[in-house]
Design a protein around this motif. Structure first.
Motif, PDB file in Angstrom:
ATOM      1  N   GLN A   1       8.137  14.838 -22.253  1.00 59.61           N
ATOM      2  CA  GLN A   1       7.984  15.075 -20.817  1.00 59.61           C
ATOM      3  C   GLN A   1       7.197  16.353 -20.536  1.00 59.61           C
ATOM      4  OE1 GLN A   1      11.658  15.752 -18.592  1.00 59.61           O
ATOM      5  NE2 GLN A   1      10.804  14.615 -16.866  1.00 59.61           N
ATOM      6  N   ALA A   2       7.487  17.406 -21.287  1.00 59.95           N
ATOM      7  CA  ALA A   2       6.819  18.687 -21.057  1.00 59.95           C
ATOM      8  C   ALA A   2       5.315  18.577 -21.262  1.00 59.95           C
ATOM      9  CB  ALA A   2       7.403  19.749 -21.990  1.00 59.95           C
ATOM     10  N   MET A   3       4.890  17.870 -22.315  1.00 63.44           N
ATOM     11  CA  MET A   3       3.454  17.757 -22.577  1.00 63.44           C
ATOM     12  C   MET A   3       2.778  16.866 -21.541  1.00 63.44           C
ATOM     13  SD  MET A   3       1.488  17.286 -26.214  1.00 63.44           S
ATOM     14  CE  MET A   3       1.109  15.547 -26.352  1.00 63.44           C
ATOM     15  N   ALA A   4       3.456  15.802 -21.133  1.00 62.96           N
ATOM     16  CA  ALA A   4       2.882  14.911 -20.120  1.00 62.96           C
ATOM     17  C   ALA A   4       2.666  15.643 -18.804  1.00 62.96           C
ATOM     18  CB  ALA A   4       3.787  13.700 -19.914  1.00 62.96           C
ATOM     19  N   MET A   5       3.662  16.408 -18.388  1.00 65.05           N
ATOM     20  CA  MET A   5       3.546  17.119 -17.119  1.00 65.05           C
ATOM     21  C   MET A   5       2.519  18.248 -17.209  1.00 65.05           C
ATOM     22  SD  MET A   5       5.288  15.395 -15.169  1.00 65.05           S
ATOM     23  CE  MET A   5       6.648  14.245 -15.021  1.00 65.05           C
ATOM     24  N   ALA A   6       2.450  18.884 -18.371  1.00 64.52           N
ATOM     25  CA  ALA A   6       1.461  19.952 -18.561  1.00 64.52           C
ATOM     26  C   ALA A   6       0.050  19.389 -18.504  1.00 64.52           C
ATOM     27  CB  ALA A   6       1.707  20.659 -19.886  1.00 64.52           C
ATOM     28  N   LEU A   7      -0.161  18.214 -19.103  1.00 64.64           N
ATOM     29  CA  LEU A   7      -1.492  17.606 -19.072  1.00 64.64           C
ATOM     30  C   LEU A   7      -1.875  17.207 -17.652  1.00 64.64           C
ATOM     31  CD1 LEU A   7      -4.007  16.633 -20.503  1.00 64.64           C
ATOM     32  CD2 LEU A   7      -2.810  14.483 -21.025  1.00 64.64           C
ATOM     33  N   GLN A   8      -0.947  16.640 -16.921  1.00 66.33           N
ATOM     34  CA  GLN A   8      -1.232  16.296 -15.524  1.00 66.33           C
ATOM     35  C   GLN A   8      -1.660  17.532 -14.736  1.00 66.33           C
ATOM     36  OE1 GLN A   8       1.773  13.932 -13.497  1.00 66.33           O
ATOM     37  NE2 GLN A   8       2.360  12.956 -15.395  1.00 66.33           N
ATOM     38  N   ALA A   9      -0.914  18.612 -14.897  1.00 67.03           N
ATOM     39  CA  ALA A   9      -1.222  19.848 -14.170  1.00 67.03           C
ATOM     40  C   ALA A   9      -2.576  20.405 -14.580  1.00 67.03           C
ATOM     41  CB  ALA A   9      -0.122  20.883 -14.405  1.00 67.03           C
ATOM     42  N   GLU A  10      -2.910  20.292 -15.865  1.00 69.94           N
ATOM     43  CA  GLU A  10      -4.179  20.835 -16.350  1.00 69.94           C
ATOM     44  C   GLU A  10      -5.367  20.029 -15.836  1.00 69.94           C
ATOM     45  OE1 GLU A  10      -6.592  23.481 -17.674  1.00 69.94           O
ATOM     46  OE2 GLU A  10      -4.422  23.743 -17.810  1.00 69.94           O
ATOM     47  N   ILE A  11      -5.224  18.717 -15.778  1.00 65.45           N
ATOM     48  CA  ILE A  11      -6.311  17.893 -15.221  1.00 65.45           C
ATOM     49  C   ILE A  11      -6.506  18.210 -13.741  1.00 65.45           C
ATOM     50  CG2 ILE A  11      -7.138  15.552 -14.780  1.00 65.45           C
ATOM     51  CD1 ILE A  11      -5.527  14.658 -17.247  1.00 65.45           C
ATOM     52  N   ASP A  12      -5.405  18.396 -13.015  1.00 66.30           N
ATOM     53  CA  ASP A  12      -5.502  18.791 -11.610  1.00 66.30           C
ATOM     54  C   ASP A  12      -6.235  20.124 -11.472  1.00 66.30           C
ATOM     55  OD1 ASP A  12      -4.186  16.544 -10.686  1.00 66.30           O
ATOM     56  OD2 ASP A  12      -2.226  17.507 -10.539  1.00 66.30           O
ATOM     57  N   ALA A  13      -5.935  21.053 -12.369  1.00 62.80           N
ATOM     58  CA  ALA A  13      -6.590  22.366 -12.334  1.00 62.80           C
ATOM     59  C   ALA A  13      -8.086  22.227 -12.598  1.00 62.80           C
ATOM     60  CB  ALA A  13      -5.951  23.300 -13.353  1.00 62.80           C
ATOM     61  N   CYS A  14      -8.456  21.341 -13.515  1.00 62.01           N
ATOM     62  CA  CYS A  14      -9.873  21.110 -13.808  1.00 62.01           C
ATOM     63  C   CYS A  14     -10.604  20.561 -12.587  1.00 62.01           C
ATOM     64  CB  CYS A  14     -10.027  20.135 -14.970  1.00 62.01           C
ATOM     65  SG  CYS A  14      -9.518  20.799 -16.569  1.00 62.01           S
ATOM     66  N   ALA A  15      -9.907  19.748 -11.803  1.00 57.34           N
ATOM     67  CA  ALA A  15     -10.535  19.132 -10.634  1.00 57.34           C
ATOM     68  C   ALA A  15     -10.921  20.160  -9.585  1.00 57.34           C
ATOM     69  CB  ALA A  15      -9.591  18.092 -10.033  1.00 57.34           C
ATOM     70  N   THR A  16     -10.164  21.232  -9.474  1.00 53.26           N
ATOM     71  CA  THR A  16     -10.403  22.222  -8.416  1.00 53.26           C
ATOM     72  C   THR A  16     -11.128  23.466  -8.904  1.00 53.26           C
ATOM     73  OG1 THR A  16      -8.197  23.168  -8.787  1.00 53.26           O
ATOM     74  CG2 THR A  16      -8.389  21.442  -7.118  1.00 53.26           C
ATOM     75  N   ASP A  17     -11.412  23.555 -10.195  1.00 51.54           N
ATOM     76  CA  ASP A  17     -12.067  24.723 -10.764  1.00 51.54           C
ATOM     77  C   ASP A  17     -13.554  24.420 -10.956  1.00 51.54           C
ATOM     78  OD1 ASP A  17     -13.001  26.859 -12.271  1.00 51.54           O
ATOM     79  OD2 ASP A  17     -11.222  26.962 -13.548  1.00 51.54           O
ATOM     80  N   ASP A  18     -14.398  25.013 -10.123  1.00 52.76           N
ATOM     81  CA  ASP A  18     -15.829  24.737 -10.196  1.00 52.76           C
ATOM     82  C   ASP A  18     -16.466  25.219 -11.491  1.00 52.76           C
ATOM     83  OD1 ASP A  18     -15.787  23.533  -7.728  1.00 52.76           O
ATOM     84  OD2 ASP A  18     -16.494  25.303  -6.624  1.00 52.76           O
ATOM     85  N   SER A  19     -15.810  26.125 -12.199  1.00 50.38           N
ATOM     86  CA  SER A  19     -16.368  26.607 -13.463  1.00 50.38           C
ATOM     87  C   SER A  19     -16.224  25.579 -14.574  1.00 50.38           C
ATOM     88  CB  SER A  19     -15.691  27.920 -13.881  1.00 50.38           C
ATOM     89  OG  SER A  19     -14.356  27.690 -14.305  1.00 50.38           O
ATOM     90  N   VAL A  20     -15.346  24.591 -14.373  1.00 52.05           N
ATOM     91  CA  VAL A  20     -15.145  23.522 -15.363  1.00 52.05           C
ATOM     92  C   VAL A  20     -16.088  22.378 -15.031  1.00 52.05           C
ATOM     93  CG1 VAL A  20     -13.531  21.865 -16.368  1.00 52.05           C
ATOM     94  CG2 VAL A  20     -12.721  24.134 -15.697  1.00 52.05           C
ATOM     95  N   ARG A  21     -17.000  22.086 -15.943  1.00 53.09           N
ATOM     96  CA  ARG A  21     -17.986  21.026 -15.698  1.00 53.09           C
ATOM     97  C   ARG A  21     -17.923  19.912 -16.738  1.00 53.09           C
ATOM     98  NH1 ARG A  21     -23.426  24.220 -14.401  1.00 53.09           N
ATOM     99  NH2 ARG A  21     -24.204  22.079 -14.165  1.00 53.09           N
ATOM    100  N   CYS A  22     -17.058  20.067 -17.714  1.00 52.96           N
ATOM    101  CA  CYS A  22     -16.785  19.007 -18.683  1.00 52.96           C
ATOM    102  C   CYS A  22     -15.433  19.300 -19.318  1.00 52.96           C
ATOM    103  CB  CYS A  22     -17.871  18.959 -19.756  1.00 52.96           C
ATOM    104  SG  CYS A  22     -17.609  17.684 -21.026  1.00 52.96           S
ATOM    105  N   VAL A  23     -14.657  18.247 -19.579  1.00 53.78           N
ATOM    106  CA  VAL A  23     -13.325  18.387 -20.180  1.00 53.78           C
ATOM    107  C   VAL A  23     -13.306  17.650 -21.515  1.00 53.78           C
ATOM    108  CG1 VAL A  23     -10.857  17.886 -19.920  1.00 53.78           C
ATOM    109  CG2 VAL A  23     -12.228  18.540 -17.917  1.00 53.78           C
ATOM    110  N   VAL A  24     -12.750  18.296 -22.531  1.00 52.54           N
ATOM    111  CA  VAL A  24     -12.585  17.680 -23.849  1.00 52.54           C
ATOM    112  C   VAL A  24     -11.098  17.601 -24.159  1.00 52.54           C
ATOM    113  CG1 VAL A  24     -13.019  17.881 -26.332  1.00 52.54           C
ATOM    114  CG2 VAL A  24     -14.806  18.525 -24.696  1.00 52.54           C
ATOM    115  N   LEU A  25     -10.626  16.427 -24.560  1.00 49.77           N
ATOM    116  CA  LEU A  25      -9.250  16.248 -25.025  1.00 49.77           C
ATOM    117  C   LEU A  25      -9.265  16.053 -26.532  1.00 49.77           C
ATOM    118  CD1 LEU A  25      -7.712  13.714 -22.437  1.00 49.77           C
ATOM    119  CD2 LEU A  25      -7.694  16.213 -22.356  1.00 49.77           C
TER     120      LEU A  25
END
Length: 257
Positions: free
Chosen positions: A27-51
């Motif tokens: 549960q902790a990793m799932a919720m952390a990943l959700q929060a991190e993707i949300d953060a990427c969506a609103t951070d203009d400095s992030v222009r590509c995401v690697v998993l």
């Protein structure tokens, strides 16, 4: 720390960081990943995401110790609150998401990778639809993406048997984009992600949006989608920069806006 986060030149690398259990999700990793993707969506400095994954595995899917714990979340909750939001957030993020599959990707781990925009795999990596081995059905978008990538017959066989697919076979089946060598894997993924991060991010995001809608549209509907999104793309700073650079015979400097 269930996720390790690194930023480099517009690329945010999110590493699943539970190597002792092959980066299986709790549960902790799932919720952390959700929060991190949300953060990427609103951070203009992030222009590509690697998993990617720490250690020898990309992700072994659900941590079964949690799933079978009488005091843990129920299976329905795991699917509805952990995995479904992750898949939707990956697909709705209007930035490129690259899966760097460094080892085994099993169950939900395989399907999270397949939900990404572009998938690279190490030569030693493998993909397993492991659900049938414990009497479950594929989740995390597996029944949606895999048949579209490789066809219904092959998807059905892999899902029913739970057979392991090597990285080379996955590329041959068009399940993934490309297999990379063991020694150059990280370097080549970083170079590719870095290239995407320098491109017109809004245009790439709108391309992704168009592809998403194509899954359910007929041709006439999709042509209408292209018209709307092309108009939107034509109003971006990067379109103006790209056309100016072309006419001036110089290299464009895109800002992602």
């Amino acid at each position: 720390m269930v996720l390790d986060i690194q930023n480099n030149g517009g690329v945010r690398t999110i590493t699943f960081n539970r190597p002792k259990v092959f980066n299986s999700f709790n549960q902790a990793m799932a919720m952390a990943l959700q929060a991190e993707i949300d953060a990427c969506a609103t951070d203009d400095s992030v222009r590509c995401v690697v998993l990617t994954g720490a250690g020898k595995a990309f992700c072994a899917g659900q941590d079964l110790a949690e799933a079978t714990d009488p005091n843990g979340p129920e299976l329905k909750s795991i699917v509805a609150k952990h995995y479904n939001p992750i898949i939707e957030k990956i697909r709705n993020l209007e930035k490129p998401v690259v899966a760097a599959v460094n080892g085994v990707a099993a169950g939900a781990g395989a399907n999270i990778a397949l939900a990404c925009d572009i998938v690279f795999a190490k030569e030693s990596a493998s993909f397993i639809q492991a659900f049938s081995k414990i009497g479950l059905i594929p989740d995390s978008g597996g029944t949606f993406f895999l048949p579209r990538l490789i066809g219904a017959q092959k998807a059905m066989a892999l899902m029913m048997t739970g057979d392991k697919v090597s990285a080379a076979e996955a590329e041959k089946l068009n399940m993934i984009y490309k297999v990379l060598g063991e020694e150059t894997f990280e370097e080549e993924v970083a170079a590719f992600a870095g290239k995407l991060a320098l491109m017109p991010t809004r245009g790439l995001g709108l391309t992704k949006k168009a592809i998403n809608q194509s899954f359910t549209n007929d041709l006439t509907q999709q042509l209408a989608v292209e018209e709307v999104l092309q108009t939107e793309a034509g109003q971006t700073h990067d379109f103006k920069e790209g056309t100016s650079a072309f006419l001036e015979k110089r290299k464009p400097e895109f800002t992602g806006k």
